[in-house]
Design a protein around this motif. Structure first.
Motif, PDB file in Angstrom:
ATOM      1  N   HIS A 197      40.968  56.899  76.097  1.00 45.91           N
ATOM      2  CA  HIS A 197      41.783  56.821  77.316  1.00 45.91           C
ATOM      3  C   HIS A 197      42.576  55.518  77.397  1.00 45.91           C
ATOM      4  O   HIS A 197      42.829  54.998  78.493  1.00 45.91           O
ATOM      5  N   LEU A 198      42.989  55.026  76.256  1.00 46.26           N
ATOM      6  CA  LEU A 198      43.733  53.770  76.245  1.00 46.26           C
ATOM      7  C   LEU A 198      45.182  53.987  76.653  1.00 46.26           C
ATOM      8  O   LEU A 198      45.896  54.798  76.077  1.00 46.26           O
ATOM      9  N   HIS A 199      45.618  53.277  77.672  1.00 44.03           N
ATOM     10  CA  HIS A 199      47.032  53.133  78.033  1.00 44.03           C
ATOM     11  C   HIS A 199      47.156  51.915  78.934  1.00 44.03           C
ATOM     12  O   HIS A 199      46.140  51.355  79.386  1.00 44.03           O
ATOM     13  N   ALA A 200      48.366  51.483  79.191  1.00 44.39           N
ATOM     14  CA  ALA A 200      48.583  50.189  79.843  1.00 44.39           C
ATOM     15  C   ALA A 200      47.985  50.122  81.247  1.00 44.39           C
ATOM     16  O   ALA A 200      47.618  49.036  81.718  1.00 44.39           O
ATOM     17  N   SER A 201      47.841  51.256  81.937  1.00 46.29           N
ATOM     18  CA  SER A 201      47.259  51.258  83.278  1.00 46.29           C
ATOM     19  C   SER A 201      45.744  51.143  83.245  1.00 46.29           C
ATOM     20  O   SER A 201      45.115  50.937  84.282  1.00 46.29           O
ATOM     21  N   ASN A 202      45.144  51.322  82.072  1.00 48.63           N
ATOM     22  CA  ASN A 202      43.697  51.193  81.929  1.00 48.63           C
ATOM     23  C   ASN A 202      43.307  49.854  81.306  1.00 48.63           C
ATOM     24  O   ASN A 202      42.210  49.721  80.763  1.00 48.63           O
ATOM     25  N   VAL A 203      44.214  48.882  81.374  1.00 49.12           N
ATOM     26  CA  VAL A 203      43.923  47.530  80.888  1.00 49.12           C
ATOM     27  C   VAL A 203      44.163  46.564  82.041  1.00 49.12           C
ATOM     28  O   VAL A 203      45.296  46.357  82.470  1.00 49.12           O
ATOM     29  N   MET A 204      43.087  45.999  82.548  1.00 50.94           N
ATOM     30  CA  MET A 204      43.196  45.050  83.656  1.00 50.94           C
ATOM     31  C   MET A 204      43.481  43.650  83.122  1.00 50.94           C
ATOM     32  O   MET A 204      42.945  43.250  82.082  1.00 50.94           O
ATOM     33  N   LEU A 205      44.328  42.912  83.822  1.00 51.63           N
ATOM     34  CA  LEU A 205      44.645  41.545  83.425  1.00 51.63           C
ATOM     35  C   LEU A 205      43.844  40.561  84.275  1.00 51.63           C
ATOM     36  O   LEU A 205      43.843  40.635  85.509  1.00 51.63           O
ATOM     37  N   ASP A 206      43.161  39.658  83.583  1.00 48.59           N
ATOM     38  CA  ASP A 206      42.410  38.602  84.257  1.00 48.59           C
ATOM     39  C   ASP A 206      42.832  37.281  83.620  1.00 48.59           C
ATOM     40  O   ASP A 206      42.255  36.846  82.623  1.00 48.59           O
ATOM     41  N   GLY A 207      43.884  36.677  84.166  1.00 53.86           N
ATOM     42  CA  GLY A 207      44.465  35.508  83.534  1.00 53.86           C
ATOM     43  C   GLY A 207      45.159  35.923  82.244  1.00 53.86           C
ATOM     44  O   GLY A 207      46.035  36.784  82.239  1.00 53.86           O
ATOM     45  N   ASP A 208      44.732  35.313  81.137  1.00 53.91           N
ATOM     46  CA  ASP A 208      45.286  35.663  79.825  1.00 53.91           C
ATOM     47  C   ASP A 208      44.350  36.600  79.063  1.00 53.91           C
ATOM     48  O   ASP A 208      44.446  36.705  77.839  1.00 53.91           O
TER      49      ASP A 208
END
Length: 547
Positions: free
Chosen positions: A288-299
């Protein structure tokens, strides 16, 4: 804890990612309006189709709802006078068909609830936000420390997955987000194993996995709570979007298309590949990899929604990789989806189509090399590289990761075996679907080729040649039979000089009985009856012969 009811026996778990196609078959004019009869089909099976009837006002209402996407959709304009004329209705029908083609071929629009309800009202008539709110409210009866602040309406693309902003009553300043999701068509775990694995997710610790605060499930759905991140996801960063905005508004038509910097692409890509390798080594299916399933926490990138594969939910990119028979494992699915994600990070938008024939200029040729290995025609045809292979490529091999957090995710042996069997079942359904699509595509190509104008001309030419050849062969066969018949009728018992037994001229070398010259030296005007060549016949006087 009793909160969400078990689904009724025999409930059909639809794959919401299967494309719907729509064709207007006819129109009928009533007293004051025109109705359009539309044939809608799910997937490639003609048997899986149905009819709906829509007025122009229904199209107009849908179009108004889709304006949030910021796209200029080709809906034919309104007309108050002359809108019942036959020519106008025919022209409008063409325009509405074009409109349907546009929204059903747009990857984001075709998966949204508005379009699904318009084309398939029988399967998408429920109010999923209301259902989710009811189930969540039932859960909080026994868990009073949680409180719903507000629904986060339509922030995700899934129709059957809803989000709510939460808070803990004794910590009112902290914000959390709750996700509730129903089961999908790839749920192959037993109810007991499913619930155990969902409850294991909060124990998963990894520097590149977004922490789950609380998780629970029953036989029909799952509920998870995570901390709310004001910065949003990697897709929000790429599209300069606000996390709380609806999915269509955020991502369907970005105002500014701009990729990330090369160092960001390298760092984020390496972090995502590391967590994929971790999950693959654990035997935990993702897919289920896509950009909406990647949370950003700083860098730092942190992966979301590990529960999707346990719930059996279909992938966001399923309609892409189901076209390629070599992408038939969840590991290869993750690699292919990583290619989509890398393209989006590089160019600020998703690819127009897959496979990608040529790539625009990129910040580095090393980026293009990874994209070619995951999205090119050759890659889709021959298969995906492994995650380990991608980590060794120049784009990621020199990236240094500074995290000191030690990954931890203990899965009991019994549950590992259940995961392995479920993974095989998910892959088996994918392979079967790919096989059907492949067969349908071959049949469609053959029919298209057979029905093309060029092919019809070729068939006509071949038919004429065959007809001529057949006529010649029949003529030769008839001549041979006739010759053999006459030769057999003039055997040795019949003297050559007998006028009662005439024979036709046979082969070259047959001689005139008067001048003894061969017939082939003379005109074709020979007398079969008198066994004489034309020269001798002209010089003599034979009764009944006028030369």
């Amino acid at each position: 804890m009793a909160f969400m009811e078990k689904p009724p026996a025999g409930k059909v778990l639809l794959d919401d990612t299967v494309p719907l196609t729509a064709a207007i078959e006819a129109s009928q004019s009533l007293q004051s309006h025109t109705e359009y009869i539309i044939r809608v089909q799910r997937g490639i099976s003609v048997e899986n189709s149905w009819q709906i009837v829509r007025r122009y006002s229904d199209f107009d209402l849908l179009n108004n709802s889709l304006q949030i996407a910021g796209l200029s959709l080709p809906l034919p304009p309104k007309k108050l006078i002359g809108n019942m004329d036959r020519e106008f209705i025919a022209e409008r029908q063409k325009g509405l068909q074009n409109y349907l083609n546009v929204i059903t071929t747009n990857h984001v629009l075709s998966n949204c609830e508005l379009v699904k309800k318009f084309l398939d009202p029988n399967n998408y008539s429920a109010n999923y936000t209301e259902i989710a709110l009811q189930q969540v409210s039932m859960f909080f009866r026994s868990e009073p420390k949680w409180e719903v602040v507000e629904p986060l309406k339509d922030i995700g693309w899934r129709i059957r997955k809803k989000y709510f902003l939460m808070k803990i009553k004794n910590q009112p300043k902290e914000r959390l987000v709750l996700s509730w999701a129903d089961l999908g068509p790839d749920k192959y775990l037993s109810d007991k194993d499913f619930q155990c694995l969902i409850k294991l997710l909060p124990s998963c610790l990894h520097p590149y996995i977004y922490r789950v605060t609380f998780a629970t499930a029953n036989e029909s759905s799952a509920l998870l709570i995570r901390m709310f991140n004001e910065k949003g996801t990697l897709k929000d960063l790429i599209y300069k979007a606000k996390p709380k905005d609806p999915f269509l508004k955020k991502y369907c038509n970005p105002k500014k298309i701009q990729g990330l910097e090369l160092q960001q692409i390298k760092t984020y890509g390496r972090q995502i590949l590391e967590v994929l390798k971790f999950l693959h080594d654990k035997g935990f299916p993702y897919g289920h990899l896509h950009a909406s399933n990647v949370m950003l926490d700083g860098d730092t990138c942190r992966l979301l929604d590990l529960e999707n594969s346990l719930l059996g939910l279909p992938s966001f990119y399923r309609s892409y990789f189901s076209q390629f028979r070599k992408i038939n494992t969840l590991e290869s699915v993750d690699v292919h989806c990583f290619g989509h994600l890398l393209y989006e990070m590089t160019y600020g938008r998703p690819p127009d189509s897959v496979p990608v024939d040529s790539f625009p200029p990129a910040p580095s040729m090393a980026v293009v090399a990874v994209l070619e290995s995951t999205l090119s025609c050759e890659a889709c045809k021959n298969g995906m590289p492994t995650v380990s292979r991608l980590l060794q490529m120049p784009l990621f091999s020199d990236v240094l990761l500074t995290t000191s957090e030690k990954p931890q995710f203990k899965i009991p042996t019994k549950l590992k075996e259940a995961l392995r069997i479920a993974k095989e079942c998910i892959e088996k359904r994918l392979i079967e679907e790919q096989k059907q699509i492949h067969q349908h595509r071959r049949l469609t190509r053959a029919q298209s080729h057979h029905g093309s104008e060029e092919e019809r001309k070729k068939r006509k030419i071949l038919a004429r040649k065959k007809s001529k050849r057949s006529a010649v062969e029949n003529s030769e066969e008839y001549s041979a039979k006739y010759s053999n018949s006459n030769n057999s009728g003039s055997g040795a018992s019949s003297p050559l000089t007998s006028p009662s037994s005439p024979t036709p001229p046979s082969t070259a070398g047959t001689r005139c009985f008067r001048c003894q010259r061969s017939w082939f030296c003379h005109s074709e005007l020979v007398s079969c009856a008198w066994k004489s060549c034309c020269s001798c016949l002209k010089g003599g006087s034979l009764p009944g012969l006028d030369l």
